[in-house]
Scaffold this active site. Structure first.
Site, mmCIF file in Angstrom:
data_model
loop_
_atom_site.group_PDB
_atom_site.id
_atom_site.type_symbol
_atom_site.label_atom_id
_atom_site.label_comp_id
_atom_site.label_asym_id
_atom_site.label_seq_id
_atom_site.Cartn_x
_atom_site.Cartn_y
_atom_site.Cartn_z
ATOM 1 C CB CYS A 103 -0.991 -0.009 1.161
ATOM 2 S SG CYS A 103 -0.252 0.298 2.770
ATOM 3 N NE ARG A 104 -0.377 7.453 1.934
ATOM 4 C CZ ARG A 104 0.312 8.187 2.825
ATOM 5 N NH1 ARG A 104 1.401 8.825 2.464
ATOM 6 N NH2 ARG A 104 -0.103 8.271 4.063
#
Length: 99
Positions: free
Chosen positions: A63-64
């Site tokens: 993810c980020r």
């Protein structure tokens, strides 16, 4: 306990190792670039896409920053899948990306 992976992922990809990457970010985040070869399945759509996963394969979840991917790892781990969380997510990724 959830297994983690960091910079060693870049090394694996550079060495040509086959790794299964799943990017769980939202569409607008993925539009900024994904690791080549990653499959995009948004976090909220993981439960509806369990048929994509194979219990004999290890998946690296991205993810980020590593928070959402950790939650997805915990969920998939509970379902009996082999997963590793990419710590630091795309914020720490220094390798190649594609749009």
């Amino acid at each position: 306990m959830i297994e983690e992976i960091t910079e060693e992922l870049k090394q694996k990809l550079e060495n040509g190792e086959k790794v299964e990457l799943v990017d769980v970010r939202e569409d607008e985040e993925v539009a900024e670039g994904m690791i080549p070869g990653a499959k995009h399945i948004k976090m909220g759509e993981i439960p509806d896409n369990l048929e994509y996963f194979d219990k004999d394969t290890e998946y690296i979840i991205i993810c980020r920053s590593g928070g959402r991917s950790f939650n997805v790892c915990a969920y998939l781990d509970d379902q009996g899948y082999k997963v590793r969380n990419m710590v630091g997510g795309m914020m720490n990724w220094t390798g190649e990306t594609k749009r």
